[in-house]
Design a protein around this motif. Structure first.
Motif, short mmCIF file in Angstrom:
data_model
loop_
_atom_site.label_atom_id
_atom_site.label_comp_id
_atom_site.label_asym_id
_atom_site.label_seq_id
_atom_site.Cartn_x
_atom_site.Cartn_y
_atom_site.Cartn_z
N ARG A 1 -30.52 -35.34 -4.18
CA ARG A 1 -29.25 -34.60 -4.08
C ARG A 1 -29.48 -33.14 -3.67
O ARG A 1 -28.83 -32.24 -4.15
CB ARG A 1 -28.47 -34.64 -5.38
CG ARG A 1 -28.37 -35.98 -6.04
CD ARG A 1 -27.48 -36.88 -5.29
NE ARG A 1 -27.33 -38.12 -6.05
CZ ARG A 1 -26.56 -39.10 -5.71
NH1 ARG A 1 -25.87 -39.00 -4.62
NH2 ARG A 1 -26.49 -40.18 -6.43
N THR B 1 -29.83 -30.37 -0.47
CA THR B 1 -29.52 -30.16 0.94
C THR B 1 -30.79 -29.79 1.71
O THR B 1 -31.81 -29.42 1.12
CB THR B 1 -28.49 -29.03 1.12
OG1 THR B 1 -29.02 -27.82 0.60
CG2 THR B 1 -27.17 -29.37 0.44
N GLU B 2 -30.70 -29.86 3.03
CA GLU B 2 -31.85 -29.58 3.87
C GLU B 2 -32.33 -28.14 3.69
O GLU B 2 -33.53 -27.89 3.57
CB GLU B 2 -31.47 -29.83 5.33
CG GLU B 2 -32.60 -29.61 6.30
CD GLU B 2 -32.19 -29.91 7.73
OE1 GLU B 2 -33.08 -29.88 8.59
OE2 GLU B 2 -31.01 -30.15 7.99
N THR C 1 -34.08 -35.70 1.51
CA THR C 1 -33.86 -35.58 0.07
C THR C 1 -32.38 -35.58 -0.30
O THR C 1 -32.04 -35.50 -1.48
CB THR C 1 -34.50 -34.28 -0.46
OG1 THR C 1 -33.92 -33.18 0.22
CG2 THR C 1 -36.00 -34.29 -0.24
N ASP C 2 -31.49 -35.68 0.69
CA ASP C 2 -30.05 -35.67 0.42
C ASP C 2 -29.63 -36.76 -0.55
O ASP C 2 -28.99 -36.49 -1.56
CB ASP C 2 -29.25 -35.87 1.72
CG ASP C 2 -29.06 -34.58 2.48
OD1 ASP C 2 -29.45 -33.53 1.96
OD2 ASP C 2 -28.52 -34.64 3.59
N ASP C 3 -29.99 -38.00 -0.25
CA ASP C 3 -29.49 -39.12 -1.03
C ASP C 3 -30.18 -39.28 -2.37
O ASP C 3 -29.54 -39.58 -3.38
CB ASP C 3 -29.63 -40.41 -0.23
CG ASP C 3 -28.79 -40.40 1.03
OD1 ASP C 3 -27.73 -39.75 1.01
OD2 ASP C 3 -29.20 -41.01 2.02
N TYR C 4 -31.48 -39.10 -2.40
CA TYR C 4 -32.23 -39.40 -3.62
C TYR C 4 -32.24 -38.23 -4.60
O TYR C 4 -31.90 -38.39 -5.76
CB TYR C 4 -33.65 -39.80 -3.25
CG TYR C 4 -34.46 -40.25 -4.43
CD1 TYR C 4 -34.08 -41.35 -5.17
CD2 TYR C 4 -35.60 -39.58 -4.81
CE1 TYR C 4 -34.81 -41.77 -6.26
CE2 TYR C 4 -36.35 -39.98 -5.88
CZ TYR C 4 -35.95 -41.08 -6.61
OH TYR C 4 -36.67 -41.48 -7.70
N MET D 1 -23.12 -31.67 -4.47
CA MET D 1 -24.20 -32.63 -4.23
C MET D 1 -24.54 -33.47 -5.47
O MET D 1 -25.41 -34.31 -5.42
CB MET D 1 -25.46 -31.90 -3.75
CG MET D 1 -25.33 -31.23 -2.41
SD MET D 1 -25.08 -32.38 -1.07
CE MET D 1 -26.67 -33.19 -1.01
N HIS D 2 -23.86 -33.20 -6.60
CA HIS D 2 -24.10 -33.94 -7.85
C HIS D 2 -25.57 -33.83 -8.26
O HIS D 2 -26.27 -34.83 -8.42
CB HIS D 2 -23.66 -35.39 -7.72
CG HIS D 2 -22.25 -35.55 -7.28
ND1 HIS D 2 -21.19 -35.32 -8.13
CD2 HIS D 2 -21.71 -35.86 -6.07
CE1 HIS D 2 -20.07 -35.52 -7.48
NE2 HIS D 2 -20.35 -35.84 -6.22
N ASP E 1 -34.14 -33.11 5.29
CA ASP E 1 -32.86 -33.73 4.97
C ASP E 1 -33.00 -35.12 4.37
O ASP E 1 -32.01 -35.75 4.00
CB ASP E 1 -31.95 -33.77 6.20
CG ASP E 1 -32.53 -34.60 7.33
OD1 ASP E 1 -33.72 -34.94 7.26
OD2 ASP E 1 -31.79 -34.88 8.27
N GLY F 1 -28.66 -36.61 -9.67
CA GLY F 1 -29.99 -36.80 -9.08
C GLY F 1 -31.09 -36.62 -10.11
O GLY F 1 -32.08 -37.36 -10.11
#
Length: 150
Positions: A121, A123-124, A116-119, A33-34, A114, A38
């Motif tokens: 990094r 997981t749900e 918060t995935d993109d910003y 998820m890097h 979910d 993040g």
């Protein structure tokens, strides 16, 4: 906001321990998820000298920086969950700020886990676990401040 925390802490899913997949035969490998990217993004947008967003933007979205960091330090003192640690492969986990930010996004904005995935990094399942731990920590650390203020 405290009433929401109390209500959510009493939810049956918040009382039970979060279920995680763990290691087992046939389970797919966890995706990267890097997390560090993040954390760097969050830091560069709000907490550096030449931050992307100004202090007034941070205050409008969350709270003032001093109170935000005071809560982060209080969460670190509550337990080791909110401290940044290395995982089994030796990679750094989520920072205290990332974990608190994920909980605040879920609580203040009623954002789904979910989101918060993109910003951030995250997981749900990790976001839900973080939110659950934040609710427990908030009840232990700060509930006594609001007991008489109903």
């Amino acid at each position: 906001m405290l009433a929401n925390v109390i209500r959510l802490c009493q939810h049956p899913l918040a009382v039970s321990a979060p279920r995680r997949g763990g290691s087992r035969v046939g389970k797919a490998q966890n995706k990267d998820m890097h997390r560090q990217a993040g954390a760097l993004l969050l830091d560069s947008e709000y907490f550096t000298d030449n931050a992307t967003h100004m202090t007034k933007d941070f205050r409008r979205r969350f709270t003032n920086n001093e109170l935000f960091m005071k809560i982060v330090f209080g969460l670190r003192e509550y337990g080791t969950y909110f401290m940044c640690k290395k995982d089994c492969p030796g990679l750094w986990g989520f920072s205290s700020v990332q974990k608190y930010m994920a909980a605040m996004l879920c609580l203040a904005y009623e954002a789904p886990a979910d989101a918060t995935d993109d910003y951030l990094r995250m997981t749900e399942s990790r976001c839900f676990e973080t939110f659950t731990m934040f609710c427990r920590a908030a009840m232990q650390c700060w509930a006594r401040l609001f007991e008489g203020a109903k």
